[in-house]
Write an enzyme that holds these catalytic residues in place. Structure first.
Site, PDB file in Angstrom:
ATOM      1  N   ASP A  44     -39.176   1.190  12.186  1.00 31.97           N
ATOM      2  CA  ASP A  44     -39.653   0.210  13.425  1.00 31.97           C
ATOM      3  C   ASP A  44     -38.574   0.029  14.374  1.00 31.97           C
ATOM      4  O   ASP A  44     -37.274   0.365  13.837  1.00 31.97           O
ATOM      5  CB  ASP A  44     -40.446  -1.027  12.896  1.00 31.97           C
ATOM      6  CG  ASP A  44     -41.983  -0.797  12.711  1.00 31.97           C
ATOM      7  OD1 ASP A  44     -42.301   0.315  12.915  1.00 31.97           O
ATOM      8  OD2 ASP A  44     -42.220  -1.714  11.825  1.00 31.97           O
ATOM      9  N   LYS A  68     -42.123  -0.228  18.432  1.00 31.07           N
ATOM     10  CA  LYS A  68     -43.022  -1.001  19.425  1.00 31.07           C
ATOM     11  C   LYS A  68     -42.207  -1.960  19.995  1.00 31.07           C
ATOM     12  O   LYS A  68     -41.553  -2.688  19.420  1.00 31.07           O
ATOM     13  CB  LYS A  68     -44.400  -1.321  18.912  1.00 31.07           C
ATOM     14  CG  LYS A  68     -45.134  -0.599  18.110  1.00 31.07           C
ATOM     15  CD  LYS A  68     -46.447  -1.089  17.592  1.00 31.07           C
ATOM     16  CE  LYS A  68     -47.232  -0.074  16.842  1.00 31.07           C
ATOM     17  NZ  LYS A  68     -48.379  -0.415  16.223  1.00 31.07           N
ATOM     18  N   MET A  93     -43.512 -13.911  17.982  1.00 30.89           N
ATOM     19  CA  MET A  93     -43.820 -13.116  19.443  1.00 30.89           C
ATOM     20  C   MET A  93     -44.626 -13.622  20.524  1.00 30.89           C
ATOM     21  O   MET A  93     -45.349 -13.461  21.205  1.00 30.89           O
ATOM     22  CB  MET A  93     -44.799 -12.074  18.937  1.00 30.89           C
ATOM     23  CG  MET A  93     -44.322 -10.931  17.806  1.00 30.89           C
ATOM     24  SD  MET A  93     -45.477  -9.847  17.214  1.00 30.89           S
ATOM     25  CE  MET A  93     -46.533 -10.960  16.212  1.00 30.89           C
TER      26      MET A  93
END
Length: 334
Positions: free
Chosen positions: A63, A85, A200
């Site tokens: 990642d 991402k 997030m």
């Protein structure tokens, strides 16, 4: 034999000193996938089992927030495949990542799916494990140190404290497919005691703050936002739930960041212990965080050339950050 490099991480002297393959971790002639938590950023925070898996891997599927120092721990001939991402830009859809893991395992490879933090804490590890299970692929979960716990700790914030918080609630601040707060009952969370940790949530911090206040949370409730936690470029902004959106914006806080709300935030100043020595890093939101490791290389690379059919560079079309991986390719037939 192993030694510590200049960054302090234990490293192999060469591949021939690895533990003999086939002894540990378990290898399967049918191929196997290990969903490994890489930890919150500092490469030294990976678990011993996770490190051993990396050192035995044929293929590492990794990642965006994984330290390059960890990728160096894989054998030199292992293929590194970037599937990271970022906010608003994905190099690969989740369904494609699932299919990629299944494909490599079916070809008999020892696959390490290296994920930031812990695979099962907002890491979509559950989705990947289900895809593997449905395809009949052997897999193991190797838990990692979650940024929900470690990042506040590096900012001097214990998420629980005997006198201040006997519970902690971890939620996501990101709504799938939209730029709005997650489908979380913020007004109900405002009524809970203890510590609230939001992952997030930087992009929607203002909306989250408004909804918590509307739910009855005191405007004076302490709050903190920690950007790039556990690495030298860590940046901490503190305030109250009422003013933290404005302070975070003024400090140009960006993802990745963890938000902490609750009385334990007041311990940040007396318990500060982690030195943020990187260029532009600072406590309390001064300066601008730069990306780099202890060797001066970027932490979050976006360029990886390993399997040509899955190397897409920066998914948003921006240039790379100056340090990519150009590894020996392992030919994988479709």
């Amino acid at each position: 034999m192993h030694k510590r490099n200049s960054g302090g991480i234990i490293e192999r002297t060469s591949d021939q000193h690895r533990d003999p393959p086939g002894q540990w971790p378990e290898r399967s002639p049918r191929g196997k996938v290990y969903l490994v938590g890489a930890g919150p950023g500092d490469p030294e925070l990976i678990t011993l089992k996770g490190l051993n898996c990396l050192r035995a891997a044929d293929i590492v599927v990794y990642d965006r927030l994984v330290s390059p120092l960890l990728l160096e721990e894989a054998p030199s001939q292992a293929m590194r495949v970037f599937v990271g991402k970022g906010p608003g830009c994905h190099s690969m859809k989740q369904e494609e990542i699932n299919a990629l893991l299944i494909k490599y395992a079916q070809q008999g490879h020892f696959v390490v799916r290296l994920k930031g933090g812990d695979p099962f804490v907002f890491g979509r590890g559950g989705e990947e494990a289900l895809a593997l299970a449905h395809a009949g692929i052997p897999f193991e979960i190797v838990p990692g140190v979650s940024s929900a716990i470690a990042v506040p700790a590096y900012a001097g914030i214990p998420v629980t404290h005997r006198d201040l918080a006997s519970s902690v609630t971890i939620v996501t601040g990101h709504q799938q497919h939209t730029n709005t707060p997650a489908a979380v009952n913020w007004e109900q969370l405002a009524k809970l005691e203890g510590t609230l940790v939001i992952m997030m949530g930087v992009e929607t911090l203002g909306q989250i703050s408004q909804r918590l206040l509307a739910g009855g949370l005191s405007p004076a409730t302490p709050a903190a936002v920690i950007q790039q936690g556990t690495v030298p470029q860590q940046k901490v902004v503190t305030g109250t739930i009422e003013n933290i959106p404005e302070r975070a914006a003024a400090a140009r806080i960006k993802s990745p960041a963890v938000i902490v709300i609750g009385a334990v935030v007041n311990l940040s100043d007396p318990l500060t212990w982690f030195s943020t020595t990187g260029p532009g890093s600072a406590q309390q939101g001064h300066g601008s965080a730069q990306q780099g490791d202890r060797k001066g290389r970027p932490y979050y690379t976006r360029t990886c050339q390993a399997d040509p059919s899955y190397s897409r560079g920066d998914p948003c079309g921006r240039p790379g950050r100056g340090w990519g991986f150009f590894m020996n390719q392992l030919k994988i037939d479709s």
